[in-house]
Scaffold this motif. Structure first.
Motif, PDB file in Angstrom:
ATOM      1  N   MET A 118       0.845  -1.203   0.000  1.00 26.46           N
ATOM      2  CA  MET A 118       0.000   0.000   0.000  1.00 26.46           C
ATOM      3  C   MET A 118       0.882   1.255   0.000  1.00 26.46           C
ATOM      4  O   MET A 118       1.944   1.257   0.605  1.00 26.46           O
ATOM      5  N   ASN A 119       0.432   2.294  -0.699  1.00 27.17           N
ATOM      6  CA  ASN A 119       1.176   3.540  -0.781  1.00 27.17           C
ATOM      7  C   ASN A 119       1.474   4.105   0.608  1.00 27.17           C
ATOM      8  O   ASN A 119       0.606   4.158   1.477  1.00 27.17           O
ATOM      9  N   LYS A 120       2.728   4.555   0.831  1.00 23.40           N
ATOM     10  CA  LYS A 120       3.143   5.065   2.140  1.00 23.40           C
ATOM     11  C   LYS A 120       2.341   6.311   2.535  1.00 23.40           C
ATOM     12  O   LYS A 120       1.984   6.486   3.703  1.00 23.40           O
ATOM     13  N   LYS A 121       2.060   7.173   1.568  1.00 24.70           N
ATOM     14  CA  LYS A 121       1.290   8.381   1.865  1.00 24.70           C
ATOM     15  C   LYS A 121      -0.138   8.032   2.272  1.00 24.70           C
ATOM     16  O   LYS A 121      -0.719   8.677   3.153  1.00 24.70           O
TER      17      LYS A 121
ATOM     18  N   LEU B  89      -1.059   5.232   3.766  1.00 28.15           N
ATOM     19  CA  LEU B  89      -0.966   4.703   5.125  1.00 28.15           C
ATOM     20  C   LEU B  89      -0.830   5.828   6.149  1.00 28.15           C
ATOM     21  O   LEU B  89      -1.471   5.818   7.201  1.00 28.15           O
ATOM     22  N   LEU B  90       0.018   6.803   5.810  1.00 26.79           N
ATOM     23  CA  LEU B  90       0.218   7.935   6.707  1.00 26.79           C
ATOM     24  C   LEU B  90      -1.070   8.742   6.856  1.00 26.79           C
ATOM     25  O   LEU B  90      -1.427   9.182   7.958  1.00 26.79           O
TER      26      LEU B  90
ATOM     27  N   LEU C 292       0.254  14.888   1.385  1.00 25.33           N
ATOM     28  CA  LEU C 292      -0.483  13.636   1.273  1.00 25.33           C
ATOM     29  C   LEU C 292      -1.329  13.529   0.011  1.00 25.33           C
ATOM     30  O   LEU C 292      -1.497  12.441  -0.541  1.00 25.33           O
TER      31      LEU C 292
END
Length: 226
Positions: free
Chosen positions: A1-4, A6-7, A106
């Protein structure tokens, strides 16, 4: 999953956690109830109390947590008009800028990649007249400030311009709430603070830069001959 992604989900979960666990404290009735107790603490710890209030206000604004209006009123009741104006003005702008940067980090890349062609005209308009638009939106209280922070983060407006215009544009509304907050005990509800006449005045102020811009554009297109 994309890190952004998730953040972003983690940030959203944290905001929900704060609202669920602490949102019930940010009410007008609770502010009135705590005023006496807080006054005693502040009288003995002015600097530390101001720093705590300043930091908490930044967090409220940065995470778009409902209750900033109540905290604004309470600040005026606790610190007086001028001190609270200094604290709230800078804390709200710093918090708004953090929210702006979060949105930009984001979401902006994904939004521009997916809808770049459709947003080209909007991007050009913001690059040209973004300061006028932002100043107008800040002066008109009917537009939620947290939404302005998030949407502006998706545009090309610079961080420095966003901060400076927000600092100036939010100042009149902040002053109105703080002036009311000096008489916190007499306030029955938040809706009565900003009267229709005040809203109308803010609307006129907000439209003024756009009207000026429109007039100047018309004059430049149709210069009079000497």
């Amino acid at each position: 999953m994309n890190k952004k992604l998730l953040l972003g989900l983690a940030l959203l979960a944290f905001i929900v956690f704060l609202i669920v666990n602490f949102g019930h404290y940010l009410t007008l009735d609770n502010a009135k109830a705590q005023q006496m107790l807080l006054n005693e603490y502040i009288s003995q710890n002015v600097i530390s109390a101001a720093l705590i209030y300043f930091s908490l206000y930044i967090v409220l604004t940065a995470f778009s947590i409902p209750g900033a209006a109540v905290v604004t009123l309470l600040g005026a009741a606790l610190f007086g008009f001028w001190t609270s104006l200094l604290l709230v003005s800078f804390a709200s702008t710093i918090g708004a800028t953090i929210a702006f940067l979060s949105s930009r980090f984001l979401l902006r890349e994904w939004i521009q990649t997916k809808f770049g062609q459709k947003l080209q005209t909007i991007n050009q308009g913001v690059e040209r007249d973004g300061a006028f638009y932002l100043f107008s939106l800040r002066l008109i209280p009917v537009f939620p400030f947290f939404l302005i922070n998030l949407l502006m983060g998706l545009t090309p407006i610079s961080v420095a311009r966003f901060y400076l215009i927000s600092q100036l544009g939010m100042l009149p509304g902040t002053a109105v709430y703080l002036n009311a907050g000096t008489q916190l005990a007499e306030i029955e509800n938040l809706s009565g603070i900003v009267s229709p006449s005040v809203l109308f005045s803010f609307a006129l102020l907000g439209l003024f830069p756009l009207i000026t811009k429109w007039i100047m554009t018309k004059l430049n297109k149709n210069p009079t001959s000497a």
